[in-house]
Write a protein that holds these residues in place. Structure first.
Motif, mmCIF file in Angstrom:
data_model
loop_
_atom_site.group_PDB
_atom_site.id
_atom_site.type_symbol
_atom_site.label_atom_id
_atom_site.label_comp_id
_atom_site.label_asym_id
_atom_site.label_seq_id
_atom_site.Cartn_x
_atom_site.Cartn_y
_atom_site.Cartn_z
ATOM 1 N N ARG A 111 0.816 -1.213 0.000
ATOM 2 C CA ARG A 111 0.000 0.000 0.000
ATOM 3 C C ARG A 111 0.856 1.274 0.000
ATOM 4 N NH1 ARG A 111 -5.369 -1.341 1.164
ATOM 5 N NH2 ARG A 111 -5.631 -3.355 2.193
ATOM 6 N N ASP A 112 2.098 1.172 0.512
ATOM 7 C CA ASP A 112 2.978 2.339 0.602
ATOM 8 C C ASP A 112 3.951 2.449 -0.568
ATOM 9 O OD1 ASP A 112 1.782 2.975 3.043
ATOM 10 O OD2 ASP A 112 3.250 1.821 4.191
ATOM 11 N N TYR A 118 -0.441 1.634 -5.286
ATOM 12 C CA TYR A 118 -1.214 0.449 -4.926
ATOM 13 C C TYR A 118 -2.451 0.303 -5.808
ATOM 14 C CZ TYR A 118 -4.514 -2.371 -2.218
ATOM 15 O OH TYR A 118 -5.438 -3.308 -1.830
ATOM 16 N N SER A 138 -2.620 -7.493 -0.272
ATOM 17 C CA SER A 138 -2.231 -6.113 0.010
ATOM 18 C C SER A 138 -1.282 -6.105 1.198
ATOM 19 C CB SER A 138 -3.475 -5.275 0.334
ATOM 20 O OG SER A 138 -4.417 -5.382 -0.707
ATOM 21 N N ASP A 140 0.610 -4.014 4.003
ATOM 22 C CA ASP A 140 0.526 -2.723 4.695
ATOM 23 C C ASP A 140 1.902 -2.131 4.971
ATOM 24 O OD1 ASP A 140 -2.219 -2.599 4.681
ATOM 25 O OD2 ASP A 140 -2.431 -3.602 6.600
ATOM 26 N N ASN A 141 2.925 -2.968 4.953
ATOM 27 C CA ASN A 141 4.287 -2.491 5.208
ATOM 28 C C ASN A 141 5.155 -2.798 4.004
ATOM 29 O OD1 ASN A 141 3.731 -1.736 7.962
ATOM 30 N ND2 ASN A 141 3.676 -3.926 8.404
ATOM 31 N N GLY A 188 0.006 -6.868 9.168
ATOM 32 C CA GLY A 188 0.288 -6.008 8.021
ATOM 33 C C GLY A 188 -0.073 -6.594 6.676
#
Length: 199
Positions: A111-112, A118, A138, A140-141, A188
């Motif tokens: 996502r980042d 993303y 997905s 998160d980190n 994450g």
């Protein structure tokens, strides 16, 4: 893992315009792997079913994998599984997702990601027609490269890819539980799936 003449890091000149030639490179490589495995004293294992192949790619390789599986003018009909890591649909002309016999998809994206947003993989996931297996993992980190390689590469991403390939290529029903276990939304990770009516 073919070394494309312009976009491979080892000596490539970075001409991304050559991306549109890369699906043909993949067809050539697939043909050669199938042929090598069928020879006497083969240097590689025989391909279990030459009419059922998978393609995995990261970044521009993810875009190439998507075109190889879904691009009307780039599609190799042997492809039944596409794993696109931080890819999406971009830089390839023509129509995508045309026809009834399209491959399954596993899209993986952080996502980042500051290089390729993303949304590229989220849009790819939602573009696969209803009735075809589609998975979106997905992260998160992580950013564009670190979840996939070097000392920051994530084992769970590799486990998810392996389970996906076992599910689609080997048609192992037990792999579904492995894929769902690896990609549970904890630590994450987030996981979306859309499966065909067969469950």
């Amino acid at each position: 893992a073919p070394e494309h003449p312009h976009t491979t890091g080892h000596g490539g000149d970075g001409q991304r315009g050559d991306l549109t030639n890369q699906p043909a490179d993949l067809t050539f490589v697939a043909d050669q792997v199938v042929a090598l495995g069928s020879t006497v004293r083969a240097p590689t294992p025989a391909v279990r079913d030459p009419q059922r192949i998978a393609v995995v790619g990261h970044s521009d390789g993810g875009l190439t994998a998507t075109a190889f599986g879904y691009g009307q003018q780039f599609r190799d009909p042997r492809v039944v599984a596409v794993a696109s890591l931080t890819g999406g649909v971009a830089l390839f002309p023509g129509r995508f997702f045309v026809g009834d016999d399209l491959p399954a998809l596993l899209a993986v994206h952080a996502r980042d990601d500051r290089t390729n947003p993303y949304s590229a993989s989220a849009n790819l996931f939602h573009s696969v027609p209803t009735g075809r297996p589609a998975f979106l993992l997905s992260l998160d980190n992580g950013d564009h490269i670190d979840p996939y390689m070097f000392g920051t590469g994530r084992v769970d991403v590799g486990d998810a890819i392996a389970a996906y390939l076992d599910l689609v290529i080997a048609q192992d029903p037990a792999a579904r539980a492995r894929l769902e276990h690896v990609a549970q939304p904890r630590g994450g990770r987030g996981f979306d799936q859309r499966l065909d009516a067969g469950g």
